[in-house]
Write a protein that holds these residues in place. Structure first.
Motif, PDB file in Angstrom:
ATOM      1  N   THR A  14       2.822  -9.003 -13.886  1.00 18.64           N
ATOM      2  CA  THR A  14       2.396  -8.373 -15.148  1.00 18.64           C
ATOM      3  C   THR A  14       0.908  -8.564 -15.440  1.00 18.64           C
ATOM      4  O   THR A  14       0.213  -7.577 -15.751  1.00 18.64           O
ATOM      5  CB  THR A  14       3.245  -8.902 -16.325  1.00 18.64           C
ATOM      6  N   PRO A  15       0.351  -9.785 -15.345  1.00 18.78           N
ATOM      7  CA  PRO A  15      -1.087  -9.933 -15.654  1.00 18.78           C
ATOM      8  C   PRO A  15      -1.983  -9.096 -14.753  1.00 18.78           C
ATOM      9  O   PRO A  15      -2.977  -8.514 -15.218  1.00 18.78           O
ATOM     10  CB  PRO A  15      -1.340 -11.432 -15.439  1.00 18.78           C
ATOM     11  N   ILE A  16      -1.631  -9.006 -13.473  1.00 15.80           N
ATOM     12  CA  ILE A  16      -2.488  -8.264 -12.546  1.00 15.80           C
ATOM     13  C   ILE A  16      -2.391  -6.763 -12.803  1.00 15.80           C
ATOM     14  O   ILE A  16      -3.376  -6.027 -12.667  1.00 15.80           O
ATOM     15  CB  ILE A  16      -2.139  -8.611 -11.076  1.00 15.80           C
ATOM     16  N   ILE A  17      -1.212  -6.288 -13.189  1.00 16.18           N
ATOM     17  CA  ILE A  17      -1.053  -4.861 -13.498  1.00 16.18           C
ATOM     18  C   ILE A  17      -1.871  -4.496 -14.735  1.00 16.18           C
ATOM     19  O   ILE A  17      -2.582  -3.479 -14.762  1.00 16.18           O
ATOM     20  CB  ILE A  17       0.440  -4.512 -13.697  1.00 16.18           C
ATOM     21  N   LEU A  18      -1.787  -5.315 -15.767  1.00 18.94           N
ATOM     22  CA  LEU A  18      -2.540  -5.055 -17.002  1.00 18.94           C
ATOM     23  C   LEU A  18      -4.041  -5.103 -16.752  1.00 18.94           C
ATOM     24  O   LEU A  18      -4.799  -4.249 -17.242  1.00 18.94           O
ATOM     25  CB  LEU A  18      -2.143  -6.067 -18.073  1.00 18.94           C
ATOM     26  N   ALA A  19      -4.465  -6.089 -15.956  1.00 16.84           N
ATOM     27  CA  ALA A  19      -5.893  -6.195 -15.642  1.00 16.84           C
ATOM     28  C   ALA A  19      -6.359  -5.000 -14.805  1.00 16.84           C
ATOM     29  O   ALA A  19      -7.458  -4.468 -15.030  1.00 16.84           O
ATOM     30  CB  ALA A  19      -6.159  -7.500 -14.887  1.00 16.84           C
ATOM     31  N   ALA A  20      -5.532  -4.572 -13.870  1.00 15.89           N
ATOM     32  CA  ALA A  20      -5.897  -3.432 -13.017  1.00 15.89           C
ATOM     33  C   ALA A  20      -6.000  -2.142 -13.831  1.00 15.89           C
ATOM     34  O   ALA A  20      -6.909  -1.328 -13.616  1.00 15.89           O
ATOM     35  CB  ALA A  20      -4.874  -3.274 -11.898  1.00 15.89           C
ATOM     36  N   LEU A  21      -5.077  -1.952 -14.755  1.00 15.33           N
ATOM     37  CA  LEU A  21      -5.124  -0.757 -15.598  1.00 15.33           C
ATOM     38  C   LEU A  21      -6.411  -0.718 -16.421  1.00 15.33           C
ATOM     39  O   LEU A  21      -7.009   0.345 -16.625  1.00 15.33           O
ATOM     40  CB  LEU A  21      -3.906  -0.725 -16.525  1.00 15.33           C
ATOM     41  N   LYS A  22      -6.827  -1.872 -16.883  1.00 17.22           N
ATOM     42  CA  LYS A  22      -8.049  -1.948 -17.688  1.00 17.22           C
ATOM     43  C   LYS A  22      -9.286  -1.633 -16.860  1.00 17.22           C
ATOM     44  O   LYS A  22     -10.255  -1.046 -17.365  1.00 17.22           O
ATOM     45  CB  LYS A  22      -8.160  -3.347 -18.296  1.00 17.22           C
ATOM     46  N   THR A  56      -5.567   1.381  -3.806  1.00 17.78           N
ATOM     47  CA  THR A  56      -4.839   0.116  -3.659  1.00 17.78           C
ATOM     48  C   THR A  56      -3.866  -0.096  -4.810  1.00 17.78           C
ATOM     49  O   THR A  56      -2.719  -0.512  -4.603  1.00 17.78           O
ATOM     50  CB  THR A  56      -5.824  -1.061  -3.602  1.00 17.78           C
ATOM     51  N   PHE A  57      -4.290   0.227  -6.027  1.00 16.81           N
ATOM     52  CA  PHE A  57      -3.431   0.019  -7.192  1.00 16.81           C
ATOM     53  C   PHE A  57      -2.189   0.900  -7.128  1.00 16.81           C
ATOM     54  O   PHE A  57      -1.072   0.428  -7.393  1.00 16.81           O
ATOM     55  CB  PHE A  57      -4.211   0.302  -8.476  1.00 16.81           C
ATOM     56  N   PHE A  81       0.162  -0.296  -4.555  1.00 13.07           N
ATOM     57  CA  PHE A  81       0.899  -1.442  -5.080  1.00 13.07           C
ATOM     58  C   PHE A  81       2.060  -0.988  -5.961  1.00 13.07           C
ATOM     59  O   PHE A  81       3.190  -1.504  -5.835  1.00 13.07           O
ATOM     60  CB  PHE A  81      -0.036  -2.352  -5.882  1.00 13.07           C
ATOM     61  N   LEU A  82       1.806  -0.046  -6.865  1.00 11.15           N
ATOM     62  CA  LEU A  82       2.883   0.438  -7.721  1.00 11.15           C
ATOM     63  C   LEU A  82       4.023   1.040  -6.895  1.00 11.15           C
ATOM     64  O   LEU A  82       5.204   0.835  -7.189  1.00 11.15           O
ATOM     65  CB  LEU A  82       2.349   1.487  -8.706  1.00 11.15           C
ATOM     66  N   GLY A  83       3.667   1.766  -5.825  1.00  9.59           N
ATOM     67  CA  GLY A  83       4.679   2.324  -4.944  1.00  9.59           C
ATOM     68  C   GLY A  83       5.468   1.251  -4.229  1.00  9.59           C
ATOM     69  O   GLY A  83       6.702   1.324  -4.126  1.00  9.59           O
ATOM     70  N   ALA A  84       4.764   0.232  -3.716  1.00 13.90           N
ATOM     71  CA  ALA A  84       5.443  -0.860  -3.001  1.00 13.90           C
ATOM     72  C   ALA A  84       6.336  -1.653  -3.948  1.00 13.90           C
ATOM     73  O   ALA A  84       7.429  -2.092  -3.564  1.00 13.90           O
ATOM     74  CB  ALA A  84       4.406  -1.773  -2.349  1.00 13.90           C
ATOM     75  N   PHE A  85       5.877  -1.859  -5.173  1.00 17.67           N
ATOM     76  CA  PHE A  85       6.678  -2.567  -6.176  1.00 17.67           C
ATOM     77  C   PHE A  85       7.955  -1.786  -6.468  1.00 17.67           C
ATOM     78  O   PHE A  85       9.060  -2.356  -6.510  1.00 17.67           O
ATOM     79  CB  PHE A  85       5.860  -2.738  -7.453  1.00 17.67           C
ATOM     80  N   ALA A 131       4.508  -5.269  -1.487  1.00 13.42           N
ATOM     81  CA  ALA A 131       3.913  -5.396  -2.826  1.00 13.42           C
ATOM     82  C   ALA A 131       3.063  -6.649  -2.920  1.00 13.42           C
ATOM     83  O   ALA A 131       2.016  -6.658  -3.579  1.00 13.42           O
ATOM     84  CB  ALA A 131       5.024  -5.419  -3.884  1.00 13.42           C
ATOM     85  N   LEU A 132       3.480  -7.732  -2.252  1.00 14.76           N
ATOM     86  CA  LEU A 132       2.743  -8.988  -2.313  1.00 14.76           C
ATOM     87  C   LEU A 132       1.358  -8.860  -1.689  1.00 14.76           C
ATOM     88  O   LEU A 132       0.367  -9.317  -2.258  1.00 14.76           O
ATOM     89  CB  LEU A 132       3.534 -10.098  -1.613  1.00 14.76           C
ATOM     90  N   ILE A 133       1.277  -8.217  -0.509  1.00  9.23           N
ATOM     91  CA  ILE A 133      -0.042  -8.112   0.137  1.00  9.23           C
ATOM     92  C   ILE A 133      -0.978  -7.203  -0.663  1.00  9.23           C
ATOM     93  O   ILE A 133      -2.191  -7.440  -0.717  1.00  9.23           O
ATOM     94  CB  ILE A 133       0.071  -7.668   1.612  1.00  9.23           C
ATOM     95  N   LEU A 134      -0.435  -6.180  -1.308  1.00  7.94           N
ATOM     96  CA  LEU A 134      -1.278  -5.308  -2.126  1.00  7.94           C
ATOM     97  C   LEU A 134      -1.655  -6.000  -3.441  1.00  7.94           C
ATOM     98  O   LEU A 134      -2.754  -5.779  -3.975  1.00  7.94           O
ATOM     99  CB  LEU A 134      -0.561  -3.985  -2.383  1.00  7.94           C
ATOM    100  N   TYR A 135      -0.772  -6.837  -3.955  1.00  5.68           N
ATOM    101  CA  TYR A 135      -1.111  -7.687  -5.099  1.00  5.68           C
ATOM    102  C   TYR A 135      -2.303  -8.583  -4.753  1.00  5.68           C
ATOM    103  O   TYR A 135      -3.221  -8.756  -5.565  1.00  5.68           O
ATOM    104  CB  TYR A 135       0.111  -8.524  -5.464  1.00  5.68           C
ATOM    105  N   ILE A 136      -2.287  -9.131  -3.546  1.00  5.16           N
ATOM    106  CA  ILE A 136      -3.382 -10.004  -3.115  1.00  5.16           C
ATOM    107  C   ILE A 136      -4.698  -9.229  -3.055  1.00  5.16           C
ATOM    108  O   ILE A 136      -5.751  -9.733  -3.473  1.00  5.16           O
ATOM    109  CB  ILE A 136      -3.069 -10.624  -1.738  1.00  5.16           C
ATOM    110  N   VAL A 137      -4.659  -7.993  -2.565  1.00  5.31           N
ATOM    111  CA  VAL A 137      -5.888  -7.181  -2.503  1.00  5.31           C
ATOM    112  C   VAL A 137      -6.393  -6.896  -3.915  1.00  5.31           C
ATOM    113  O   VAL A 137      -7.606  -6.955  -4.174  1.00  5.31           O
ATOM    114  CB  VAL A 137      -5.642  -5.866  -1.735  1.00  5.31           C
ATOM    115  N   LEU A 138      -5.484  -6.583  -4.825  1.00  5.66           N
ATOM    116  CA  LEU A 138      -5.900  -6.375  -6.219  1.00  5.66           C
ATOM    117  C   LEU A 138      -6.537  -7.644  -6.782  1.00  5.66           C
ATOM    118  O   LEU A 138      -7.517  -7.582  -7.534  1.00  5.66           O
ATOM    119  CB  LEU A 138      -4.691  -5.976  -7.078  1.00  5.66           C
TER     120      LEU A 138
END
Length: 453
Positions: free
Chosen positions: A245-253, A265-266, A269-273, A288-295
């Motif tokens: 959740t924190p990374i998604i909110l930060a990425a959207l911003k 990349t974002f 990530f949403l697709g992999a999630f 999703a984890l590896i794309l989370y790491i890139v974000l």
């Protein structure tokens, strides 16, 4: 020098964790390539609801090194090591040689084994190709990067078709951004793997079976079966919410502030999630984890101190919960490929001739590989969401009639829901066996021998 030493220590730590936590040797990672290399056609003779690239790779690997546990472990850990290196290269590219650039790799090293990562499954096998595509977007400065990005994303699709969700969200995003040239080059790069896979399918005359198992079965048949959908537990839901959740909110911003590579990349990530559901298991979260790491690589250097503290706190808390849930796995022997499997296989060899056909009911398919024998064609693994598809049991019985197995190795079922893995038994096949075979002995208390009349 100290920086690279720290990277080496992190990767070494990753390897140490992997060799000390339970390894899962999925039987399919042996049986699919084993049957493929011995004259069975994918989709026609082997019920394979996945794409063909991973069985191809494993077939070549085992043909060279042999079918044994150490080969699968080495290959699995090699894939994970490649991910470590790619994450490191992405961090160097985006952040530079700074202390903070080690944080994403450290997070991956600690999370990856604890999210059921010490195993080879189709999801993990897609990750190096996804990461490599993302890395190329950062290093190349013209449309060729999107060609190669499309090429590697296409390869990941032909490992597991759920990657198509990543494609869909990505293309929608690029069209919304009016990046039509990028879309064109992605499709152009994607065509190359498509041509090779279709050539193989057409050459073997299995197009109809390929469409059935890779498209019709996942989209139409899977949702019909009870027990297929698996929702996360309350604890798993808390872990997922804390981590993502924190990374998604930060990425959207920050979506409008970064270049197109971040947006790509974002949405990947949403697709992999999304692709990790509805049949939830943590190992399905590896893409999703590896794309989370890139974000994380993008976001950490650019966020305010309070946001960084929030993200790090969420990571630490979710890590603590994961560690608590997985602590018992440290020191456990390999799952599915243990002393029992080896011992039972040796006993089977004593009663089976090399030319004999054997059918295994209610037991996993690794015994075919360890015993060195084969089932009749077509072979369908004993899962409710395969066997209860209309007409499948009839096809298996027709295979019995054309090439009768001399012995049936049948594991007694347990009490529970009729569709559960340890309680399900295909009714038509069981009735055929009871009519044409009789129980003559036991290999051990968990495996019966049925011989043809």
């Amino acid at each position: 020098m100290k920086y690279y030493l720290a990277v080496f220590i992190l990767i070494t730590l990753h390897f140490v964790i992997l060799i000390n936590i339970q390894f899962t040797a999925w039987p399919e990672m042996f049986s699919y390539p084993y049957l493929l290399s011995n004259g069975f056609k994918l989709y026609q003779d082997i019920a394979l609801p996945y794409q063909p690239v991973l069985p191809f790779i494993l077939e070549k690997l085992y043909k060279f090194f042999g079918y044994n546990l150490s080969v699968l472990q080495a290959f699995t850990w090699f894939v994970i090591l490649i991910n470590d290196i790619l994450i490191f290269l992405i961090s160097i590219r985006l952040i530079g040689k700074k202390l903070i650039s080690l944080v994403p790799l450290a997070v991956y090293v600690l999370f990856q084994p604890l999210t059921e990562g010490n195993m080879l499954w189709f999801d993990l096998a897609t990750t190096p190709f996804i990461l490599l595509g993302v890395l190329l977007l950062l290093f190349l400065k013209n449309y060729k990067n999107f060609f190669w990005f499309g090429f590697f994303l296409s390869l990941s699709f032909f490992i597991k078709q759920q990657t198509g969700i990543l494609y869909l969200l990505l293309i929608i995003y690029l069209i919304f951004k009016k990046k039509f040239n990028e879309v064109f080059y992605i499709f152009a790069g994607s065509i190359v793997p498509i041509i090779f896979v279709l050539f193989y399918i057409l050459l073997n005359g299995t197009l109809k079976d390929y469409i059935f198992w890779t498209i019709e079965v996942p989209l139409i048949w899977y949702p019909r079966f009870p027990g297929y959908i698996n929702s996360p537990s309350i604890q798993d839901t808390i872990i997922i919410a804390l981590l993502f959740t924190p990374i998604i909110l930060a990425a959207l911003k920050l979506l409008k502030e970064f270049d197109i590579a971040f947006g790509v990349t974002f949405f990947l990530f949403l697709g992999a999630f999304t692709a990790a559901f509805p049949r939830f298991e943590f190992f399905r979260f590896q893409p999703a984890l590896i794309l989370y790491i890139v974000l994380l690589v993008y976001i950490l250097p650019s966020m305010k101190q309070k946001v960084k503290i929030l993200i790090i706190s969420a990571i630490v808390l979710s890590m603590a919960l994961l560690l608590k849930a997985n602590l018992h796995l440290f020191g456990l022997p390999t799952r599915f490929y243990g002393e029992r499997e080896v011992l039972v296989s040796q006993k089977i060899k004593q009663i089976v001739e090399p030319s004999d056909k054997i059918f295994i009911l209610n037991e996993h398919s690794l015994f075919y590989v360890l015993g060195g024998f084969f089932p009749p064609k077509p072979w369908v693994d004993n899962y409710v969401w395969y066997m209860e598809i209309e007409g499948i049991q009839d096809k298996v019985i027709e295979g019995f009639k054309k090439d009768p197995p001399r012995l049936i190795l049948r594991k007694p079922t347990q009490n529970g829901n009729w569709y559960d893995l340890r309680t399900y038994e295909p009714k038509k096949i069981t009735e055929y066996i009871q009519k044409n075979y009789e129980k003559v002995d036991n290999i051990d208390k968990d495996l019966e021998i049925w011989e043809r009349h």
